[in-house]
Design a protein around this motif. Structure first.
Motif, PDB file in Angstrom:
ATOM      1  N   LYS A 176      -1.439   7.883  -7.531  1.00  0.00           N
ATOM      2  CA  LYS A 176      -0.127   7.591  -8.126  1.00  0.00           C
ATOM      3  C   LYS A 176       0.036   8.316  -9.443  1.00  0.00           C
ATOM      4  O   LYS A 176      -0.865   8.321 -10.283  1.00  0.00           O
ATOM      5  CB  LYS A 176       0.025   6.086  -8.340  1.00  0.00           C
ATOM      6  CG  LYS A 176       0.394   5.306  -7.101  1.00  0.00           C
ATOM      7  CD  LYS A 176       0.554   3.828  -7.408  1.00  0.00           C
ATOM      8  CE  LYS A 176       0.878   3.039  -6.158  1.00  0.00           C
ATOM      9  NZ  LYS A 176       0.949   1.581  -6.429  1.00  0.00           N
ATOM     10  N   TYR A 218       2.212   5.539  -2.194  1.00  0.00           N
ATOM     11  CA  TYR A 218       1.059   6.286  -2.704  1.00  0.00           C
ATOM     12  C   TYR A 218      -0.129   5.353  -2.854  1.00  0.00           C
ATOM     13  O   TYR A 218       0.013   4.199  -3.299  1.00  0.00           O
ATOM     14  CB  TYR A 218       1.369   6.920  -4.053  1.00  0.00           C
ATOM     15  CG  TYR A 218       2.427   7.998  -3.990  1.00  0.00           C
ATOM     16  CD1 TYR A 218       3.764   7.691  -4.220  1.00  0.00           C
ATOM     17  CD2 TYR A 218       2.086   9.313  -3.698  1.00  0.00           C
ATOM     18  CE1 TYR A 218       4.738   8.675  -4.146  1.00  0.00           C
ATOM     19  CE2 TYR A 218       3.056  10.306  -3.624  1.00  0.00           C
ATOM     20  CZ  TYR A 218       4.382   9.974  -3.847  1.00  0.00           C
ATOM     21  OH  TYR A 218       5.348  10.952  -3.779  1.00  0.00           O
ATOM     22  N   SER A 270      -0.721   9.119   0.969  1.00  0.00           N
ATOM     23  CA  SER A 270       0.709   9.118   0.720  1.00  0.00           C
ATOM     24  C   SER A 270       1.457   9.226   2.034  1.00  0.00           C
ATOM     25  O   SER A 270       0.960   9.821   2.994  1.00  0.00           O
ATOM     26  CB  SER A 270       1.105  10.287  -0.183  1.00  0.00           C
ATOM     27  OG  SER A 270       2.479  10.221  -0.510  1.00  0.00           O
TER      28      SER A 270
END
Length: 125
Positions: A65, A60, A49
Motif C-alpha cells: 500500500k 492492495y 493487488s
C-alpha cells in the motif's frame, strides 16, 4: 484462446521503480476483475493487488500500500502494476491473473482462472 503475458520485470536497486505489464488476449479485459500476485522462493503465492470489473475498485495487500498502483487500459487490453520504492523483500516472481467474478479479492488464488507465465523482479544493490 485465453492468454496473459507479463513483461517489465528485471533487476532494480532498492528504492527504485518498475512497471509491470500484462497483456491479455482471447477475452475482453473490461469484462473481468484482474489481479497481480507474487511468489518468493520457499513461500506461497500471495495476492498483492487487484482491480474489479466495472467500478474499478482496487485492493492492495498491506505491504505494498502506498508504493504499488494497479491500473488497466481496456482499449489496449493491458493492465499494469506500477511499483515504486522497491525493497529487497519485494523480490519474487510476479504473476497476473484473470478473476472468475466481477469483484476482485486477493485470496484465495482459485478465485482466478487464468494466469500468466510470471516475470522475475529482483531488488538488490
Amino acid at each position: 484462446q485465453v492468454q496473459l503475458v507479463e513483461s517489465g520485470g528485471g533487476l532494480v536497486q532498492p528504492g527504485g521503480s518498475l512497471r509491470l505489464s500484462c497483456t491479455a488476449s482471447g477475452f475482453p479485459l473490461e469484462g473481468y476483475a484482474i489481479g497481480w500476485f507474487r511468489q518468493a522462493p520457499g513461500k506461497a503465492r500471495e495476492g498483492i493487488s487487484c482491480i474489479s470489473r466495472g467500478d474499478g475498485t482496487t485492493i492492495y495487500e498491506d505491504s505494498v500500500k502506498g508504493r504499488f498502483t494497479i491500473s488497466r487500459d481496456n482499449a489496449e487490453n493491458t493492465f499494469y502494476l506500477q511499483m515504486n520504492s522497491l525493497k529487497p523483500e519485494d523480490t519474487a516472481v510476479y504473476y497476473c491473473a484473470r478473476g472468475r467474478f466481477a469483484q476482485c479479492v486477493l485470496t484465495p488464488t482459485y478465485m482466478y482462472d487464468y494466469w500468466g507465465q510470471g516475470t522475475q523482479v529482483t531488488v538488490s544493490s
